[in-house]
Scaffold this active site. Structure first.
Site, short mmCIF file in Angstrom:
data_model
loop_
_atom_site.label_atom_id
_atom_site.label_comp_id
_atom_site.label_asym_id
_atom_site.label_seq_id
_atom_site.Cartn_x
_atom_site.Cartn_y
_atom_site.Cartn_z
CB CYS A 127 -0.99 -0.08 1.12
SG CYS A 127 -0.09 0.23 2.82
CG PHE A 159 18.37 0.23 -8.88
CD1 PHE A 159 17.47 -0.72 -9.59
CD2 PHE A 159 17.90 1.58 -8.77
CE1 PHE A 159 16.14 -0.02 -10.23
CE2 PHE A 159 16.98 2.07 -9.56
CZ PHE A 159 15.91 1.31 -10.03
CG ASP A 210 22.88 -7.98 -11.74
OD1 ASP A 210 22.79 -9.40 -11.35
OD2 ASP A 210 21.77 -7.68 -12.25
NE ARG A 254 26.60 -2.87 -13.52
CZ ARG A 254 26.64 -2.54 -14.73
NH1 ARG A 254 25.45 -1.92 -15.20
NH2 ARG A 254 27.44 -2.92 -15.79
#
Length: 284
Positions: free
Chosen positions: A121, A262, A265, A267
């Site tokens: 929500c 993010f 990988d 990064r």
């Protein structure tokens, strides 16, 4: 007895169609009720309904109450239990009553917004952005830091610990790590907010607050409310596999929290508080 996975028949389409049994993450409503007031005149307040994966329900309730500044310590809780006097069979094990100590005074006017949250929500159920002001008793620590390598390792460590996700692929997770990158504790739930509430609530139950020497990794994106919960718990760094929202970044910057997105990988992006991240190379 509740379970966090549910088997269901499926038709799997591939090289050769086949009938199989798949496991799904269970999603059921949890209602949180508060008992409050002097012992001779106890009152009940229906506080919140949230869609969650059954398990660690008391921790979820504690984490939610702590994040909303209804309680500050576990000593303010007299008892937690499932309500047995329910109207419908499906409500059994899905209604938790938290009895607050008589000394706890509720601001009922503030609670009139009557929370309703769902598994994704964000800030729904809140009357206004002003109502989300963080009750942060002290600044976040500035002497906490994490090496870049520890952040890179964290997603794989959390993923390996997610037993229910391994079977269903349908749960979020929140994991708490120390400054060396060791996974200390984690919780899973169909809702991102619930997973963090369960994690924080487990420490509230042990009177281990604030969590100023650790960082949290979230398996999805980062909303305003998730940053708010971390600040309330004193966590100085939030990392996430997904992206943060603009309000999440603004709140993190306002309170001096380090926010990473993010993280995957090998990064990640640093949105705020880069001083807490020890990089292998100096930024050009």
């Amino acid at each position: 007895m509740t379970t966090s996975v549910h088997p269901t028949p499926i038709l799997r389409i591939g090289t050769h169609p086949s009938e199989e049994v798949d496991l799904l993450a269970v999603e059921e409503p949890l209602e949180i009720r508060l008992g409050h007031g002097p012992w001779e005149d106890r009152q009940q307040h229906r506080l919140s309904v949230t869609m969650r994966t059954p398990g660690h329900d008391f921790e979820l309730a504690l984490g939610f109450l702590f994040a909303e500044d209804i309680i500050q310590t576990y000593d303010q809780v007299h008892s937690l239990r499932y309500c047995t006097q329910v109207q419908h069979p499906e409500e059994r094990d899905n209604v938790v009553r938290v009895e607050l100590a008589p000394s706890v005074v509720l601001d009922l006017a503030r609670l009139q917004r009557h929370f309703y949250t769902s598994s994704s929500c964000g800030v729904c159920g809140k009357a206004s952005i002003e109502a989300l002001a963080v009750a942060c008793p002290r600044p976040l620590p500035t002497d906490f830091s994490v090496a870049e390598e520890a952040i890179h390792r964290a997603p794989a460590l959390l993923r390996r610990a997610q037993l229910v996700f391994e079977h269903t692929g349908g749960l979020h997770a929140a994991g708490l790590f120390d400054s060396a990158g060791t996974l200390l504790r984690w919780r899973e739930d169909v809702g991102r907010h619930n997973a963090l509430d369960k994690l924080i609530g487990s420490y509230v139950a042990e009177n281990q607050q604030p969590l100023r020497t650790s960082f949290v990794l979230l398996s999805g994106r980062v909303s305003f409310e998730l940053v708010q919960k971390a600040i309330r718990a004193g966590i100085p760094l939030v990392a996430a596999v997904g992206a943060p929202s603009s309000l999440a970044v603004a709140l993190a910057r306002q309170y001096g929290l380090t926010l990473l997105g993010f993280v995957r990988d090998q990064r990640f992006n640093v949105y705020t508080g880069e001083a807490r991240v020890v990089l292998r190379e100096t930024v050009a």
